[in-house]
Write a protein that holds these residues in place. Structure first.
Motif: not given
Length: 473
Positions: A287-294, A356-369
């Motif tokens: 977040t806030g960084r230049s998006a990686p060229d995936l 630039f990245t405005a928002w990002a989320a990792d896989a499984g973030a919703r399943r975490r407590r």
């Protein structure tokens, strides 16, 4: 890539978009009101909603608009040229420091640079002559070279200045009009293009009615720190080139550090812009960084999908709910569903039009407590020891040893007690400024009165070094 090639590419793109480029037209003045700007030029008057001054270090727009332009005065004069000469076999290749200054030779044939600490030129508009170049190269290098021809030659100083704000009403600045510095480090072009990318999509959103004018204020808050860092970067290089013994010692130490893996990584990230991070909400590292060229499973890369000039929501887990949310922004946000084998931990990335990245989320973030609401709000993290209680984000005056849950305002907990008992100071600053604390209570430094049905834990904590104890809830 050479600057001339970049300018040609940008010019060609402007032609494709039908941009009206009027070359050789001089701006002589302008009048700005609440609704628009009238620009007076040598080719007549132009009425527009906004005026962006990209007219270089001696910007007429900046001067007429009254932008403050503080900074530091120059102490060096530099000449860079491509010449034909004899006697060059005695010049060292690369950068060489001497008692008279610094000079560079190569890597391309005939390229020479001289740096002398004699202050700025008396007449900065005077042409660079063959005789002057030859005298300065001989003085800086101590080699009796003879320049027989000059192909190109420029003169510059280490004048470093930056406007205090990038916007005044309907007038904005970008590039060298907003900041000037020496050419050391080759940051000028990248810095100016970064300004234009940041401002361009925001100005387009405001003009198109998709965003309020207040969005333009984030142009200053995001780009001014980047420009300030580049100015300090160039100042530090001039300081390391001074011919005095102290600066030479500093230069040797910095050179040694630059030769390490960590040093090279730091310098590379700073020079290519990877170290830039805007202050955007969110805790994800992207977040806030230049998006990686995936590299994506559709056979392309992330950059291939950013040519439209719109934001892009990259869905990496085929999430229908996420795409449904983006559907309400059709025409403003493009959606792409693909995989990324090299970054399996990523679930989704929202990329702004400027890359630039405005928002990002990792896989499984919703399943975490999910942490309690106040912990999410205040950014409290889990303790490094994994003992179950939250780590601290605020300094606390207390040092008692109890096993109570951390207070949501003062964040005191047994973690601090254990850290102080072991001689460590586990004190982390808050991610955001905390509001003013409520009045002190006898049961906790900053908490509200406990309900009658909730007994205190019965243990007390006191001020370090003695003092009246207070019961912690």
């Amino acid at each position: 890539m050479a600057q001339q090639d970049i300018e040609q590419l940008l010019g060609g793109r402007a032609d494709e978009l039908g941009v009206d480029v009027r070359r050789g037209v001089e701006l002589t003045g302008f009048d700005a009101d609440d609704g628009a700007v009238t620009v007076w030029t040598s080719g007549g008057a132009i009425r527009a909603g906004w005026l962006v001054g990209c007219d270089g270090g001696r910007s007429t727009v900046r001067k007429l608009a009254g932008f403050e332009f503080p900074g530091t005065d120059p102490e060096i004069t530099c000449h860079q040229a491509v010449v034909e000469m004899t006697g060059a076999e005695d010049l060292k290749v690369g950068w060489t420091a001497t008692d008279a200054g610094v000079y560079a030779h190569g890597p391309m044939p005939g390229r020479v640079v001289t740096v002398e600490f004699d202050g700025p030129s008396a007449d900065r508009d005077a042409p660079v002559t063959t005789e002057d170049l030859q005298a300065r190269l001989r003085r800086a290098s101590g080699v009796d070279v003879t320049i027989t021809g000059v192909r190109t030659a420029t003169r510059f100083t280490d004048h470093a200045r930056q406007v205090t704000e990038y916007r005044k009403g309907r007038v904005l600045l970008a590039g060298d009009a907003a900041h000037v510095h020496s050419a050391f480090g080759s940051q000028g072009l990248s810095l100016g293009i970064g300004d234009a990318m940041n401002l361009g999509w925001k100005l387009a959103a405001v003009i198109g009615g998709r965003a309020p004018e207040g969005l333009l204020d984030t142009y200053t808050s995001e780009r001014h720190p980047v420009g300030a860092w580049v100015l300090d970067w160039t100042r530090s290089q001039v300081a390391a080139m001074r011919p005095d013994p102290q600066s030479r010692a500093l230069r040797e130490i910095v050179s040694d550090l630059a030769g390490t893996v960590v040093g090279t990584t730091y310098l590379t990230a700073r020079l290519n812009g990877a170290g830039v991070r805007y202050d955007l909400p969110g805790e994800h590292p992207l977040t806030g960084r230049s998006a990686p060229d995936l590299e994506l499973t559709d056979g392309g890369r992330l950059a291939d999908h950013l040519h439209g000039g719109r934001a892009l929501l990259l869905d990496l887990t085929d999430d229908p709910g996420l795409r449904a949310l983006a559907a309400g922004y059709a025409g403003r946000v493009d959606t792409l569903t693909a995989g990324c084998p090299s970054r399996p931990e990523l679930a989704a990335v929202l990329v702004r039009p400027d890359g630039f990245t405005a928002w990002a989320a990792d896989a499984g973030a919703r399943r975490r407590r999910r942490r309690p609401g106040w912990q999410r709000r205040w950014g409290v993290v889990r303790s490094a020891g994994g003992r179950g209680d939250a780590g601290l984000i605020r300094r606390s005056r207390w040092a008692g040893d109890v096993n109570c849950a951390p207070c949501p305002l003062c964040s005191w907990s047994s973690t601090m007690a254990r850290a102080r008992e072991s001689g460590r100071r586990a004190l982390w600053e808050p991610r955001r400024a905390a509001p003013a604390r409520p009045p002190h209570r006898p049961w906790c430094e900053c908490g509200p009165a406990p309900p009658a049905t909730r007994p205190a834990c019965g243990r007390t904590r006191g001020r370090r070094g003695g003092g009246r104890g207070r019961t912690h809830v």
